[in-house]
Design a protein around this motif. Structure first.
Motif, PDB file in Angstrom:
ATOM      1  N   VAL A 313     -39.685  -5.381   6.750  1.00 55.70           N
ATOM      2  CA  VAL A 313     -39.211  -5.039   8.087  1.00 55.70           C
ATOM      3  C   VAL A 313     -37.697  -5.189   8.070  1.00 55.70           C
ATOM      4  O   VAL A 313     -37.172  -6.226   7.657  1.00 55.70           O
ATOM      5  CB  VAL A 313     -39.824  -5.961   9.160  1.00 55.70           C
ATOM      6  CG1 VAL A 313     -39.228  -5.661  10.530  1.00 55.70           C
ATOM      7  CG2 VAL A 313     -41.344  -5.806   9.185  1.00 55.70           C
ATOM      8  N   CYS A 314     -36.991  -4.149   8.505  1.00 53.15           N
ATOM      9  CA  CYS A 314     -35.532  -4.147   8.431  1.00 53.15           C
ATOM     10  C   CYS A 314     -34.929  -3.976   9.821  1.00 53.15           C
ATOM     11  O   CYS A 314     -35.475  -3.250  10.659  1.00 53.15           O
ATOM     12  CB  CYS A 314     -35.042  -3.007   7.535  1.00 53.15           C
ATOM     13  SG  CYS A 314     -35.866  -2.922   5.935  1.00 53.15           S
ATOM     14  N   PHE A 315     -33.813  -4.650  10.067  1.00 54.05           N
ATOM     15  CA  PHE A 315     -33.171  -4.521  11.381  1.00 54.05           C
ATOM     16  C   PHE A 315     -31.683  -4.834  11.298  1.00 54.05           C
ATOM     17  O   PHE A 315     -31.227  -5.505  10.381  1.00 54.05           O
ATOM     18  CB  PHE A 315     -33.845  -5.435  12.410  1.00 54.05           C
ATOM     19  CG  PHE A 315     -33.787  -6.900  12.090  1.00 54.05           C
ATOM     20  CD1 PHE A 315     -32.704  -7.684  12.495  1.00 54.05           C
ATOM     21  CD2 PHE A 315     -34.821  -7.516  11.384  1.00 54.05           C
ATOM     22  CE1 PHE A 315     -32.665  -9.035  12.210  1.00 54.05           C
ATOM     23  CE2 PHE A 315     -34.774  -8.873  11.086  1.00 54.05           C
ATOM     24  CZ  PHE A 315     -33.686  -9.636  11.504  1.00 54.05           C
ATOM     25  N   LYS A 316     -30.944  -4.332  12.264  1.00 53.37           N
ATOM     26  CA  LYS A 316     -29.529  -4.630  12.430  1.00 53.37           C
ATOM     27  C   LYS A 316     -29.325  -5.277  13.779  1.00 53.37           C
ATOM     28  O   LYS A 316     -30.127  -5.102  14.707  1.00 53.37           O
ATOM     29  CB  LYS A 316     -28.683  -3.355  12.315  1.00 53.37           C
ATOM     30  CG  LYS A 316     -28.555  -2.809  10.901  1.00 53.37           C
ATOM     31  CD  LYS A 316     -27.440  -1.767  10.834  1.00 53.37           C
ATOM     32  CE  LYS A 316     -27.137  -1.392   9.389  1.00 53.37           C
ATOM     33  NZ  LYS A 316     -25.890  -0.621   9.267  1.00 53.37           N
ATOM     34  N   THR A 317     -28.219  -6.014  13.915  1.00 50.99           N
ATOM     35  CA  THR A 317     -27.947  -6.710  15.167  1.00 50.99           C
ATOM     36  C   THR A 317     -27.009  -5.893  16.047  1.00 50.99           C
ATOM     37  O   THR A 317     -26.326  -4.975  15.597  1.00 50.99           O
ATOM     38  CB  THR A 317     -27.288  -8.074  14.897  1.00 50.99           C
ATOM     39  OG1 THR A 317     -26.064  -7.868  14.181  1.00 50.99           O
ATOM     40  CG2 THR A 317     -28.200  -8.963  14.064  1.00 50.99           C
ATOM     41  N   ALA A 318     -26.993  -6.264  17.315  1.00 53.51           N
ATOM     42  CA  ALA A 318     -26.068  -5.646  18.265  1.00 53.51           C
ATOM     43  C   ALA A 318     -24.643  -6.069  17.942  1.00 53.51           C
ATOM     44  O   ALA A 318     -24.406  -7.037  17.211  1.00 53.51           O
ATOM     45  CB  ALA A 318     -26.442  -6.060  19.690  1.00 53.51           C
ATOM     46  N   ASP A 319     -23.675  -5.345  18.502  1.00 54.17           N
ATOM     47  CA  ASP A 319     -22.268  -5.580  18.175  1.00 54.17           C
ATOM     48  C   ASP A 319     -21.787  -6.972  18.563  1.00 54.17           C
ATOM     49  O   ASP A 319     -20.846  -7.500  17.955  1.00 54.17           O
ATOM     50  CB  ASP A 319     -21.389  -4.528  18.862  1.00 54.17           C
ATOM     51  CG  ASP A 319     -21.602  -3.130  18.283  1.00 54.17           C
ATOM     52  OD1 ASP A 319     -22.078  -3.047  17.124  1.00 54.17           O
ATOM     53  OD2 ASP A 319     -21.291  -2.145  18.969  1.00 54.17           O
TER      54      ASP A 319
END
Length: 334
Positions: A313-319
């Motif tokens: 499972v892959c994700f990026k964070t908010a700025d």
């Protein structure tokens, strides 16, 4: 080490610069095989290991049940003896700092005279060059087979004068002491870091940390949010079957090349479909749901265009989220 077909070390301490080449002798000129079974079975049983040499089994929780009758046939190992083990062709010849007993399957070597420096040969017998010599001189050695004393004797080993042996040995011993001190310091720093993490993150059920930097003392409670509120899923598939480096994730190093995680698997010479794999870019988190309980989560950092299994499972964070802060939180025991 050879210089113009002479056995002269490339690096030498100043006081030995003019000593000329080292004498080369066969192994049996310096070491003899010893078989002494005259004991009352009251000595510790030694495990012969590549990492620790000969060491009492109890010190490494080596739990193997041996009958009293079998122990009667064990050999006595004295402090300073060398042992040819079943895997010497891979890891060299082991050294014993203990008096104890070892299986009769092992060959015990003892120096023939005092001008043989234990520590010099302790390092030499574990050197890459000597292990190469073992494999070059011995054919057909496989797991479960032992290098014989005759085969050991057929390999020439250096025999400089004792003072130079001792000087070289002292150098390596001092380096090992520095390595050990650095390891202890590293472990202390890790413990210190873990202690700080417990105090700088709020404990379970709390909304303020126990320890806080002075400029944030009056900031009140921390907000809590669901991970899904500050992240977005990354699900970019390798549909064009691009040949990119394949990575895996473990709970100690995060992202690591698959060839390192699974020895012998060459990610550049694969013969299987990788179109379902996910393409990972910079600043991406990934974890295997089946192993998240042991902390197998990674952060790609500056890695760009790599592949990982579709299981992750892959994700990026908010700025407005600091990735390093989030990674520290994931690595905490909170």
């Amino acid at each position: 080490m050879a210089n113009d077909n002479k056995y002269i070390p490339a690096l030498r301490f100043p006081e030995f610069q003019n000593d000329g080449e080292w004498k080369m002798v066969y192994g049996d000129e310096l070491f003899e095989p010893i078989v002494n079974k005259n004991h009352d079975s009251d000595l510790p049983i030694l495990a012969i290991t590549q990492d620790n040499g000969a060491i009492p089994r109890d010190d490494i929780n080596y739990n193997v049940i041996v009958s009293d009758k079998s122990i009667q046939g064990y050999k006595i190992v004295e402090i300073g003896d060398f042992i040819i083990s079943l895997r010497s062709f891979q890891g060299g010849i082991e050294y014993s700092r203990y008096k104890g007993l070892c299986s009769p399957a092992y060959i015990i070597l003892r120096k023939r005279f005092n001008e043989v420096c234990d520590d010099f040969y302790r390092y030499y017998f574990k050197s890459y060059k000597y292990i190469q010599d073992l494999n070059r001189n011995i054919e057909g050695i496989r797991d479960g087979k032992m290098i014989s004393y005759k085969q050991f004797s057929g390999i020439k080993i250096p025999f400089p004068r004792f003072t130079e042996q001792q000087k070289i040995a002292d150098c390596f011993v001092s380096i090992d002491k520095e390595i050990d001190a650095t390891k202890r310091k590293l472990e202390q720093l890790k413990e210190y870091k873990n202690g700080l993490m417990q105090r700088l993150f709020p404990a379970k059920g709390k909304t303020t940390p126990e320890l806080r930097f002075p400029d944030f003392q009056n900031d009140g409670e921390w907000r809590t949010m669901l991970l899904g509120e500050i992240t977005s899923v990354v699900n970019r598939r390798n549909k064009s079957n691009r040949s990119l480096p394949i990575y895996s994730i473990n709970n100690t190093d995060g992202f690591v090349p698959q060839s390192q995680q699974f020895i012998g698997m060459d990610s550049e010479a694969r013969g299987y479909d990788i179109s379902a794999y996910k393409i990972i870019g910079k600043h991406t988190f990934a974890y295997n749901p089946a192993r998240i309980n042991v902390g197998s989560i990674g952060y790609s950092g500056e890695l760009k265009d790599i592949l990982i299994s579709s299981l992750y499972v892959c994700f990026k964070t908010a700025d407005d989220v600091d990735d390093n802060f989030l990674m520290c939180f994931f690595n905490s025991y909170i």
